[in-house]
Each structure stands twice: as C-alpha cells, then as structure tokens.
Design a protein around this motif. Structure first.
Motif, PDB file in Angstrom:
ATOM      1  N   MET A   1       7.674  38.012  66.778  1.00 33.35           N
ATOM      2  CA  MET A   1       7.785  37.069  65.657  1.00 33.35           C
ATOM      3  C   MET A   1       8.557  37.740  64.531  1.00 33.35           C
ATOM      4  O   MET A   1       8.241  38.857  64.149  1.00 33.35           O
ATOM      5  N   SER A   2       9.557  37.032  63.991  1.00 36.62           N
ATOM      6  CA  SER A   2      10.333  37.595  62.889  1.00 36.62           C
ATOM      7  C   SER A   2       9.751  37.102  61.557  1.00 36.62           C
ATOM      8  O   SER A   2       9.059  36.088  61.502  1.00 36.62           O
ATOM      9  N   LEU A  19       6.600  45.700  54.721  1.00 38.74           N
ATOM     10  CA  LEU A  19       6.823  45.173  56.081  1.00 38.74           C
ATOM     11  C   LEU A  19       8.038  45.805  56.741  1.00 38.74           C
ATOM     12  O   LEU A  19       8.096  45.933  57.973  1.00 38.74           O
ATOM     13  N   ALA A  20       9.017  46.207  55.931  1.00 38.17           N
ATOM     14  CA  ALA A  20      10.252  46.782  56.485  1.00 38.17           C
ATOM     15  C   ALA A  20       9.985  48.121  57.180  1.00 38.17           C
ATOM     16  O   ALA A  20      10.840  48.598  57.931  1.00 38.17           O
ATOM     17  N   GLY A  21       8.815  48.686  56.962  1.00 30.65           N
ATOM     18  CA  GLY A  21       8.464  49.921  57.669  1.00 30.65           C
ATOM     19  C   GLY A  21       8.242  49.704  59.144  1.00 30.65           C
ATOM     20  O   GLY A  21       8.239  50.660  59.928  1.00 30.65           O
ATOM     21  N   LYS A  22       8.026  48.452  59.559  1.00 30.41           N
ATOM     22  CA  LYS A  22       7.752  48.219  60.992  1.00 30.41           C
ATOM     23  C   LYS A  22       8.634  47.158  61.642  1.00 30.41           C
ATOM     24  O   LYS A  22       8.603  46.996  62.857  1.00 30.41           O
ATOM     25  N   GLN A  23       9.408  46.413  60.854  1.00 31.16           N
ATOM     26  CA  GLN A  23      10.253  45.359  61.444  1.00 31.16           C
ATOM     27  C   GLN A  23      11.336  44.940  60.450  1.00 31.16           C
ATOM     28  O   GLN A  23      11.164  45.137  59.250  1.00 31.16           O
ATOM     29  N   PRO A  24      12.425  44.344  60.942  1.00 32.80           N
ATOM     30  CA  PRO A  24      13.431  43.816  60.011  1.00 32.80           C
ATOM     31  C   PRO A  24      12.825  42.676  59.184  1.00 32.80           C
ATOM     32  O   PRO A  24      12.010  41.900  59.702  1.00 32.80           O
ATOM     33  N   VAL A  25      13.198  42.590  57.927  1.00 36.88           N
ATOM     34  CA  VAL A  25      12.653  41.562  57.035  1.00 36.88           C
ATOM     35  C   VAL A  25      13.802  40.919  56.269  1.00 36.88           C
ATOM     36  O   VAL A  25      14.696  41.620  55.794  1.00 36.88           O
ATOM     37  N   THR A  26      13.774  39.602  56.146  1.00 36.86           N
ATOM     38  CA  THR A  26      14.725  38.914  55.277  1.00 36.86           C
ATOM     39  C   THR A  26      14.022  38.633  53.954  1.00 36.86           C
ATOM     40  O   THR A  26      12.890  38.135  53.949  1.00 36.86           O
ATOM     41  N   LEU A  27      14.684  38.954  52.857  1.00 37.48           N
ATOM     42  CA  LEU A  27      14.128  38.686  51.519  1.00 37.48           C
ATOM     43  C   LEU A  27      15.032  37.671  50.840  1.00 37.48           C
ATOM     44  O   LEU A  27      16.208  37.944  50.607  1.00 37.48           O
ATOM     45  N   ALA A  46      15.438  43.809  38.420  1.00 36.26           N
ATOM     46  CA  ALA A  46      14.920  42.812  37.488  1.00 36.26           C
ATOM     47  C   ALA A  46      13.396  42.724  37.544  1.00 36.26           C
ATOM     48  O   ALA A  46      12.733  42.617  36.516  1.00 36.26           O
ATOM     49  N   ARG A  47      12.821  42.756  38.735  1.00 30.79           N
ATOM     50  CA  ARG A  47      11.382  42.476  38.861  1.00 30.79           C
ATOM     51  C   ARG A  47      10.547  43.660  39.329  1.00 30.79           C
ATOM     52  O   ARG A  47       9.348  43.709  39.079  1.00 30.79           O
ATOM     53  N   LEU A  48      11.167  44.589  40.067  1.00 30.13           N
ATOM     54  CA  LEU A  48      10.377  45.718  40.592  1.00 30.13           C
ATOM     55  C   LEU A  48      11.239  46.984  40.582  1.00 30.13           C
ATOM     56  O   LEU A  48      11.569  47.535  41.636  1.00 30.13           O
ATOM     57  N   PRO A  49      11.606  47.423  39.376  1.00 30.88           N
ATOM     58  CA  PRO A  49      12.509  48.585  39.292  1.00 30.88           C
ATOM     59  C   PRO A  49      11.827  49.862  39.790  1.00 30.88           C
ATOM     60  O   PRO A  49      10.613  50.016  39.673  1.00 30.88           O
ATOM     61  N   GLY A  50      12.648  50.728  40.365  1.00 30.43           N
ATOM     62  CA  GLY A  50      12.144  52.049  40.755  1.00 30.43           C
ATOM     63  C   GLY A  50      11.700  52.159  42.198  1.00 30.43           C
ATOM     64  O   GLY A  50      11.239  53.222  42.618  1.00 30.43           O
ATOM     65  N   TYR A  51      11.831  51.068  42.972  1.00 28.63           N
ATOM     66  CA  TYR A  51      11.390  51.103  44.376  1.00 28.63           C
ATOM     67  C   TYR A  51      12.561  50.688  45.269  1.00 28.63           C
ATOM     68  O   TYR A  51      12.909  49.498  45.338  1.00 28.63           O
ATOM     69  N   PRO A  52      13.198  51.644  45.959  1.00 26.53           N
ATOM     70  CA  PRO A  52      14.379  51.326  46.759  1.00 26.53           C
ATOM     71  C   PRO A  52      14.065  50.349  47.903  1.00 26.53           C
ATOM     72  O   PRO A  52      12.967  50.384  48.471  1.00 26.53           O
ATOM     73  N   LEU A  53      15.019  49.494  48.201  1.00 25.60           N
ATOM     74  CA  LEU A  53      14.859  48.558  49.331  1.00 25.60           C
ATOM     75  C   LEU A  53      15.309  49.261  50.607  1.00 25.60           C
ATOM     76  O   LEU A  53      16.468  49.673  50.712  1.00 25.60           O
ATOM     77  N   PRO A  54      14.434  49.407  51.599  1.00 26.40           N
ATOM     78  CA  PRO A  54      14.840  50.032  52.861  1.00 26.40           C
ATOM     79  C   PRO A  54      15.965  49.242  53.542  1.00 26.40           C
ATOM     80  O   PRO A  54      16.128  48.040  53.302  1.00 26.40           O
ATOM     81  N   GLN A  68      15.245  30.986  59.368  1.00 26.12           N
ATOM     82  CA  GLN A  68      15.378  31.216  60.817  1.00 26.12           C
ATOM     83  C   GLN A  68      14.168  32.014  61.321  1.00 26.12           C
ATOM     84  O   GLN A  68      13.826  31.972  62.499  1.00 26.12           O
ATOM     85  N   ALA A  69      13.534  32.771  60.444  1.00 18.68           N
ATOM     86  CA  ALA A  69      12.379  33.590  60.847  1.00 18.68           C
ATOM     87  C   ALA A  69      11.203  32.687  61.216  1.00 18.68           C
ATOM     88  O   ALA A  69      11.084  31.564  60.718  1.00 18.68           O
ATOM     89  N   ASP A  70      10.318  33.199  62.091  1.00 15.79           N
ATOM     90  CA  ASP A  70       9.158  32.386  62.515  1.00 15.79           C
ATOM     91  C   ASP A  70       8.092  32.343  61.421  1.00 15.79           C
ATOM     92  O   ASP A  70       7.491  31.315  61.156  1.00 15.79           O
ATOM     93  N   THR A  71       7.836  33.511  60.819  1.00 10.67           N
ATOM     94  CA  THR A  71       6.778  33.608  59.803  1.00 10.67           C
ATOM     95  C   THR A  71       7.425  33.711  58.430  1.00 10.67           C
ATOM     96  O   THR A  71       8.243  34.598  58.189  1.00 10.67           O
TER      97      THR A  71
END
Ligand SMILES: NC(=O)C1=CN([C@@H]2O[C@H](COP(=O)(O)OP(=O)(O)OC[C@H]3O[C@@H](n4cnc5c(N)ncnc54)[C@H](O)[C@@H]3O)[C@@H](O)[C@H]2O)C=CC1
Ligand SMILES: O=C(CO)COP(=O)(O)O
Length: 320
Positions: A1-2, A19-27, A46-54, A68-71
């Motif tokens: 399930m994506s 979630l990106a630690g275990k599967q591809p994620v669309t944001l 803008a909303r969550l500075p200081g945390y890099p996006l994997p 297109q994702a299931d969940t």
C-alpha cells in the motif's frame, strides 16, 4: 500500500518525515509556490523549519498525483477538512482516508471520521490522533499514538503500514472516543493555559485537567464512546501533553488570554472553534460542560479571567 500526506503544515510534514524512513511518501501542498520551495530547500521552512525532508519524500501540489496513493493521510485543520474532500470528492472515491486533525466541525458538531463518512461515503475512514508534537515526530523522538478505524481488519493493516521505528501506533475501533478525546483536550488546554497565564498556579491547573477530563468523559460516553478510549493516548494521554507544554498552540493561546496579551490569529488553534462547537452540542444534548462553556466566554471576551474563575468556583457543591 502506498501512502500520501495531504496538507504540508507542521504535522503533515512531520508524519511524512517519519513515514519516509520505511517507504516512499508523497507530500501534497495546495500551494504550488510552497511545494516548489520545499522541493528546492528539502525543508518546510514555513511550517517546520530545521527538519530536512528525506529523499523518499516527493513534494507535489498536484492533487491528482498525490491521490494515486492507496492510503491518504489528511493533515489539514479540522474546519477545512470538509472543503478539501467535497471540492475534490471524485479523487477520494474508494480510498483509505486517515484524518490527522483534532476537532469538532463548527457547522455540524461532527468529528473528522463522521465528516469523511458523510463527504466521501465510498472511502474507508480512519483517524490518527494522540499525544505528539510535530517537532518531536520529525526529530525521531519516541512517540505513541492511537489509530482508530471501525473496520478491525483495515485497522490492523493501517497500524502495520503507519507504525515507524519511533512512532508506535495502538489501534482501536472506537472512532467516536478517539475523535472526542483529541478534540476536547484542546479546549482544556486553552483553559489550563489561561490559569497558568493568570498566575493561578499548578494546583489550579491540576484541578482543571481533572475536572476537564470528567467533562470529556461526560460528552464522549453520551456519544457512545468507550471509557477506556478516553483513558488512552487519544484522551488522557493527549490531555496531559497539551495542558502542560508550551509547544502546544492551544495552551499558548490560553497563556495569552491569562496574561491579557494578543495572539497571532494565523496560528492553527483547533480548540477555539471546537470549544464553540462542543458548547453548542452540549446544550443540545443537555450535558453539563462548565469548563468548555467558560472557555467560550473567555474566547468571546464575554467573561474576564476573574469572572470565569469566580463562576467555576461558585458552582453548587457535588459528589466527585
Ligand atoms: N502540529 C502538531 O504538533 C500537531 C498537529 N495535529 C493536528 O494536525 C492538524 C493540522 O495541524 P498543523 O499541521 O500543525 O497546522 P499548520 O497550521 O502547521 O498547517 C496547516 C496546513 O493545512 C493547510 N491547509 C489549510 N487549509 C487547507 C485547505 N482548505 N486545503 C488544503 N490544505 C489546507 C495549510 O496550507 C497548512 O499547510 C490539526 O488538526 C492539529 O490539531 C495533531 C498532532 C500534532
Ligand atoms: O495535538 C497536539 C499535541 O498532541 C498539538 O497541540 P497544539 O495543536 O495545541 O499545538
């Protein structure tokens, strides 16, 4: 399930990072400029500075691509949930929708699962709620949340899909209890912030949290929720966190009321609309919710802190 996260505020971004630690994620962001900025900076400045996006996070402003994702995790403010679903209902048909918002809809008195069921009846609705600050999840600190879904098999599948190394999910089929715990604790956090802001002390806060919890249970049980759900992460757990930390925006709004200071109206504070929704629902259901009613008075400036305190303390004496 994506999986895709719709809504790129603080919480949506934090969930996508985890979630990106275990599967591809669309944001997904509704704002193409914001999506482009996140793609380039690999950060939600803008909303969550200081945390890099994997790298496993794909940022997009194309809702057709995201759905297109299931969940689909819906991390938008509660009062916006219906609009996004209704406006694009065909894109959500038959999907698994996991609301990540906390609150009661002002216009209907419904919670997020009820709103999703009403707006996209073909979808399967679940709720992710409980004690967690976006910053803690994004930093990979240990966190435990409640995943609520009326279909026990789907709930187990989602629990496996959405649990990550540091984000542990407990499941329940009691969606009403999870909805109401998460919504009502924000109202109590505003009250607790006001008490601390006005210098009334930790004992007064403990009294409000405990009597607030009684109020939460009163409404939730009248709506068919199970007491153990209220005693769990989504109720007692989140009440404890939100009433005691300045990371909470609801608590900070309360602090500003108690101190007689202004508050930035652009900050998402779910408890404000929810207090009004719950106050009106309580009246319709003939339920006594004095703390919620007092919070509405403070928000509407029809009560001062001194009047609110006097009003609560002067209530008839009763059994606990
Ligand atoms: N920030 C936190 O620590 C936590 C937040 N939550 C819940 O998550 C929900 C969202 O909160 P945050 O992400 O913190 O708020 P936020 O204010 O950081 O972000 C809200 C996001 O929703 C988007 N949005 C607003 N209206 C929209 C619409 N009509 N269509 C599409 N997107 C729209 C905004 O563009 C923004 O990106 C709230 O219900 C909150 O209670 C739950 C747990 C923790
Ligand atoms: O829900 C939260 C913590 O569990 C976040 O609280 P605030 O929305 O008050 O910031």
């Amino acid at each position: 399930m994506s999986v895709a996260v719709l809504g790129s505020g603080a919480f949506g971004t934090a969930l996508a990072i985890s979630l990106a630690g275990k599967q591809p994620v669309t944001l997904w962001s509704r704002n193409p400029v914001h999506a482009q900025a996140m793609t380039e900076a690999r950060e939600n400045t803008a909303r969550l500075p200081g945390y890099p996006l994997p790298e496993a996070i794909l940022v997009t402003s194309d809702l057709e691509q995201a759905t297109q994702a299931d969940t689909l995790l819906l991390a938008v403010p509660m009062q916006k949930l219906r609009a996004i679903l209704a406006e694009h209902s065909a894109l959500f048909d038959g999907h698994v929708l996991v609301a990540c918002c906390k609150g009661i809809e002002l216009t209907t008195g419904l919670g997020p699962v009820q709103v999703m069921n009403e707006t996209v009846p073909s979808a399967k609705a679940a709720l992710l709620t409980g004690p967690s600050f976006a910053q803690d999840i994004a930093a990979g600190l240990p966190t435990a949340l409640t995943l609520a879904c009326s279909d026990p098999n789907l709930c187990t599948k989602l629990q496996e899909q959405l649990t990550t190394a540091n984000l542990r999910l407990y499941r329940t089929t009691d969606t009403a209890g999870a909805e109401l715990g998460g919504a009502l604790k924000n109202v109590m956090a505003i009250a607790c912030g006001a008490v601390i802001g006005a210098g009334m002390g930790d004992s007064a806060r403990a009294a409000l949290m405990t009597r607030g919890y009684a109020e939460m249970q009163r409404m939730a049980l009248a709506c068919g929720a199970k007491p153990e759900t209220l005693a769990g992460l989504s109720g007692f757990g989140d009440l404890t966190l939100t009433c005691s930390s300045e990371l909470s925006r609801n608590y900070r709004l309360g602090l500003s009321i108690g101190r007689g200071e202004g508050f930035d109206p652009s900050v998402t504070v779910e408890g404000a609309a929810t207090a009004r929704a719950v106050d009106s629902k309580a009246r319709d259901m003939n339920l006594d919710m004095p703390i919620t009613h007092t919070v509405v008075g403070l928000l509407d400036h029809s009560l001062t802190i001194a009047q609110a305190t006097a009003q609560l303390l002067a209530r008839p004496l009763k059994e606990e």
